[in-house]
Design an enzyme around this catalytic site. Structure first.
Site, PDB file in Angstrom:
ATOM      1  N   LYS A   1       0.856  -1.234   0.046  1.00 50.28           N
ATOM      2  CA  LYS A   1       0.031   0.031   0.164  1.00 50.28           C
ATOM      3  C   LYS A   1       0.935   1.172   0.033  1.00 50.28           C
ATOM      4  CE  LYS A   1      -4.377   1.007   2.530  1.00 50.28           C
ATOM      5  NZ  LYS A   1      -5.152   1.560   1.184  1.00 50.28           N
TER       6      LYS A   1
HETATM    7  N1  PMP Z   1      -7.268  -2.102  -2.935  1.00 46.07           N
HETATM    8  C1  PMP Z   1      -6.849  -0.792  -2.675  1.00 46.07           C
HETATM    9  C2  PMP Z   1      -5.990  -0.212  -3.746  1.00 46.07           C
HETATM   10  C3  PMP Z   1      -7.068  -0.028  -1.619  1.00 46.07           C
HETATM   11  O1  PMP Z   1      -6.434   0.958  -1.353  1.00 46.07           O
HETATM   12  C4  PMP Z   1      -7.754  -0.765  -0.584  1.00 46.07           C
HETATM   13  C5  PMP Z   1      -8.196  -0.033   0.736  1.00 46.07           C
HETATM   14  N2  PMP Z   1      -7.192  -0.215   1.578  1.00 46.07           N
HETATM   15  C6  PMP Z   1      -8.512  -1.923  -0.738  1.00 46.07           C
HETATM   16  C7  PMP Z   1      -8.259  -2.753  -2.291  1.00 46.07           C
HETATM   17  C8  PMP Z   1      -9.344  -2.647   0.219  1.00 46.07           C
HETATM   18  O2  PMP Z   1      -8.421  -3.388   1.353  1.00 46.07           O
HETATM   19  P1  PMP Z   1      -9.182  -3.227   2.647  1.00 46.07           P
HETATM   20  O3  PMP Z   1     -10.250  -4.203   2.864  1.00 46.07           O
HETATM   21  O4  PMP Z   1      -7.979  -3.978   3.533  1.00 46.07           O
HETATM   22  O5  PMP Z   1      -9.294  -1.862   3.161  1.00 46.07           O
END
Ligand code: PMP
Length: 307
Positions: free
Chosen positions: A157
């Protein structure tokens, strides 16, 4: 967004949010060399406590993101969880909140190569709905492709990588859609801008596999578990063609911010009757109860901060 009176964790201690500032020469500001998490805390039914959802799993992912960007944090997952609980308590929250930890390259210098200086900042803010309203959203397939694992890996991320998603999300809005779906360079489906995707076909859930340049979402994992364990639904993780988007019975996006967002149309093809489908609706309802601590089987997913 209310900022006054908020407390952040910055350079090793709690400080007023307005004092949590970095230099414009900070490497992360110059080159996007930071990794982050987005975590939700929900107000409890009685309104006194804050229930943080899957805190540990988010910090475990932060640790993996750090590894990819060669950031060596001085704090381990347990310490980060403790610091976060202390911070939420110090802010005296009783409402729904969002927690944004960022581990960043903190050296103040020009020069793109990565170096060892690292800091961690944690910001918490009150947070309501992420998507505007409850009605199913429209998706448009983006002309922007998802960045490849060998370019800017979606598995981490990375702050700077959100340029890719921002371009896609803005293009989608400009074209009259609510959100974007990004394809990989090979033309297969990756994810939405900040959310993972599920399709429903013939009573089964389908979601792109972890090699599709996507972020391995915590909500994706939670929904997968709830679908299998609670609804007895099979989940296929595999490559997804663009045209499968058009012929799906149902579709929904998942993510910490968006939670479970039913999709009404993709590239102007209406899915079903354009309303949230039955499986989507059941999972949305179940997820909503789980995150608010109303399903005891999943109590271990919740860190309660007493108000
Ligand atoms: N894909 C991306 C690129 C994201 O930024 C997020 C948000 N964190 C998600 C998917 C969903 O991830 P999560 O369920 O862990 O928030």
């Amino acid at each position: 967004m209310k900022k006054q009176g908020l407390i952040a964790y910055f350079e090793g201690r709690q400080v007023p949010l307005e004092d949590a500032k970095v230099s414009v020469l900070t490497h992360a500001f110059l080159y996007g060399t930071a990794v982050f998490e987005g975590i939700r805390g929900y107000s409890s039914a009685t309104g006194g406590d804050v229930l943080i959802f899957r805190l540990r799993e988010h910090y475990q992912r932060l640790e993996r993101s750090c590894r990819i960007l060669d950031i060596r944090p001085t704090l381990d997952v347990d310490s980060l969880c403790r610091l976060t609980v202390d911070l939420v308590r110090a802010n005296g929250f009783h409402e729904d909140i969002y927690i944004r930890p960022i581990a960043y390259k903190s050296a103040e210098r020009i020069g793109v190569h990565l170096s060892d200086e690292t800091e961690i900042v944690i910001v918490t803010v009150p947070f309501g709905k992420y998507l505007e309203d409850e009605k199913p959203i429209s998706l448009g397939v983006s002309s922007w492709r998802r960045t490849e694992d060998n370019a800017i890996p979606g598995r981490a991320k990375v702050n700077g990588s959100y340029v890719n998603l921002a371009l896609a999300a803005s293009e989608a809005r400009g074209s009259g859609f609510d959100e974007a779906i990004l394809l990989n360079e090979d033309g297969h489906v990756s994810e939405a801008a900040g959310m993972n995707l599920f399709l429903v076909r013939d009573g089964r859930l389908i979601t792109p596999g972890v090699s599709a340049n996507l972020l391995e979402g915590v909500t994706r994992d939670s929904i997968r578990t709830l679908a299998v364990e609670e609804l007895g639904i099979k989940v296929e993780e595999r490559q997804v063609d663009r045209t499968e988007l058009y012929v799906a019975d149902e579709a929904f996006l998942v993510g910490t911010a968006a939670q479970v967002a039913p999709v009404g149309s993709i590239d102007r093809r209406i899915l079903g009757d354009g309303k949230a489908g039955p499986i989507t609706a059941r999972l949305k309802d179940l997820y909503g109860r789980v995150v608010r601590g109303q399903v005891s089987k999943y109590a271990s997913w919740i860190t309660r901060v007493a108000g």
